[in-house]
Scaffold this motif. Sequence first.
Motif, short mmCIF file in Angstrom:
data_model
loop_
_atom_site.label_atom_id
_atom_site.label_comp_id
_atom_site.label_asym_id
_atom_site.label_seq_id
_atom_site.Cartn_x
_atom_site.Cartn_y
_atom_site.Cartn_z
N GLY A 18 0.79 -1.22 0.00
CA GLY A 18 0.00 0.00 0.00
C GLY A 18 0.82 1.27 0.00
O GLY A 18 0.46 2.24 0.66
N VAL A 19 1.94 1.27 -0.72
CA VAL A 19 2.81 2.44 -0.72
C VAL A 19 2.87 3.15 -2.06
O VAL A 19 3.60 4.11 -2.22
CB VAL A 19 4.24 2.08 -0.25
N GLY A 20 2.10 2.69 -3.06
CA GLY A 20 2.08 3.35 -4.35
C GLY A 20 3.34 3.11 -5.16
O GLY A 20 4.15 2.27 -4.81
N PRO A 21 3.54 3.86 -6.24
CA PRO A 21 4.75 3.68 -7.06
C PRO A 21 6.01 4.00 -6.25
O PRO A 21 6.09 5.07 -5.64
CB PRO A 21 4.58 4.68 -8.20
N VAL A 22 6.95 3.06 -6.24
CA VAL A 22 8.20 3.24 -5.49
C VAL A 22 9.34 2.52 -6.19
O VAL A 22 9.14 1.74 -7.11
CB VAL A 22 8.09 2.69 -4.04
N ARG A 23 10.54 2.80 -5.70
CA ARG A 23 11.73 2.06 -6.09
C ARG A 23 12.22 1.32 -4.85
O ARG A 23 12.53 1.95 -3.83
CB ARG A 23 12.82 2.98 -6.62
N ILE A 24 12.26 0.00 -4.93
CA ILE A 24 12.77 -0.81 -3.82
C ILE A 24 14.28 -0.73 -3.85
O ILE A 24 14.92 -1.03 -4.86
CB ILE A 24 12.30 -2.27 -3.95
N GLY A 43 2.53 -4.89 -8.57
CA GLY A 43 1.10 -4.83 -8.31
C GLY A 43 0.49 -6.22 -8.34
O GLY A 43 1.14 -7.21 -8.68
N SER A 44 -0.78 -6.31 -7.99
CA SER A 44 -1.49 -7.59 -7.97
C SER A 44 -1.65 -8.12 -9.39
O SER A 44 -2.21 -7.44 -10.25
CB SER A 44 -2.87 -7.40 -7.33
N GLY A 45 -1.10 -9.30 -9.65
CA GLY A 45 -1.19 -9.89 -10.99
C GLY A 45 -0.18 -9.36 -11.98
O GLY A 45 -0.19 -9.74 -13.15
N VAL A 71 8.40 -0.36 -9.01
CA VAL A 71 7.11 -1.05 -9.12
C VAL A 71 6.00 -0.04 -8.86
O VAL A 71 6.18 0.94 -8.15
CB VAL A 71 7.00 -2.23 -8.13
N ASP A 72 4.84 -0.28 -9.48
CA ASP A 72 3.68 0.58 -9.25
C ASP A 72 3.10 0.35 -7.86
O ASP A 72 2.53 1.26 -7.25
CB ASP A 72 2.61 0.33 -10.30
N ASP A 73 3.20 -0.89 -7.38
CA ASP A 73 2.77 -1.25 -6.03
C ASP A 73 3.60 -2.45 -5.61
O ASP A 73 3.76 -3.39 -6.39
CB ASP A 73 1.28 -1.60 -6.00
N VAL A 74 4.14 -2.44 -4.40
CA VAL A 74 4.89 -3.58 -3.89
C VAL A 74 3.86 -4.62 -3.46
O VAL A 74 3.15 -4.42 -2.48
CB VAL A 74 5.79 -3.19 -2.69
N PHE A 88 13.15 -1.20 2.22
CA PHE A 88 13.59 0.19 2.13
C PHE A 88 13.26 0.67 0.72
O PHE A 88 13.64 0.04 -0.25
CB PHE A 88 15.11 0.28 2.37
N PHE A 89 12.57 1.79 0.62
CA PHE A 89 12.11 2.26 -0.70
C PHE A 89 12.03 3.78 -0.72
O PHE A 89 12.03 4.45 0.30
CB PHE A 89 10.73 1.65 -1.01
N ASN A 90 11.97 4.31 -1.94
CA ASN A 90 11.70 5.74 -2.12
C ASN A 90 10.94 5.94 -3.40
O ASN A 90 10.66 5.04 -4.14
CB ASN A 90 12.96 6.61 -2.06
#
Length: 90
Positions: A18-24, A43-45, A71-74, A88-90
């Motif tokens: 639930g963190v939205g688009p991020v870079r892991i 994201g899911s799927g 990713v758009d969603d983790v 850890f992401f940003n």
Amino acid sequence: MAGSDVRTKRITATGSMGVGPVRIRQMQVLTTTGTPRLTITNGSGGAVAIDLDFKASDIHSVNIPAEGVRVDDVFVTAFTAITAVTVFFN
């Protein structure tokens, strides 16, 4: 997103962070007995972004080079023989 503050979130099960688009950027993984595996999709799927096997009963640090994995969603689809993961992401 590069250059923004790094945030963390601890997860203990499958599903969306639930963190939205991020870079892991990094993960700390605490494994239990058995055959530990962690799979994260876009994201899911979505397409598989990260798919890792680990040594059992240990603590692992996964460093992701350069700008990380975007990713758009983790979304965690496999969380096998793992107690917890700190992402850890940003």
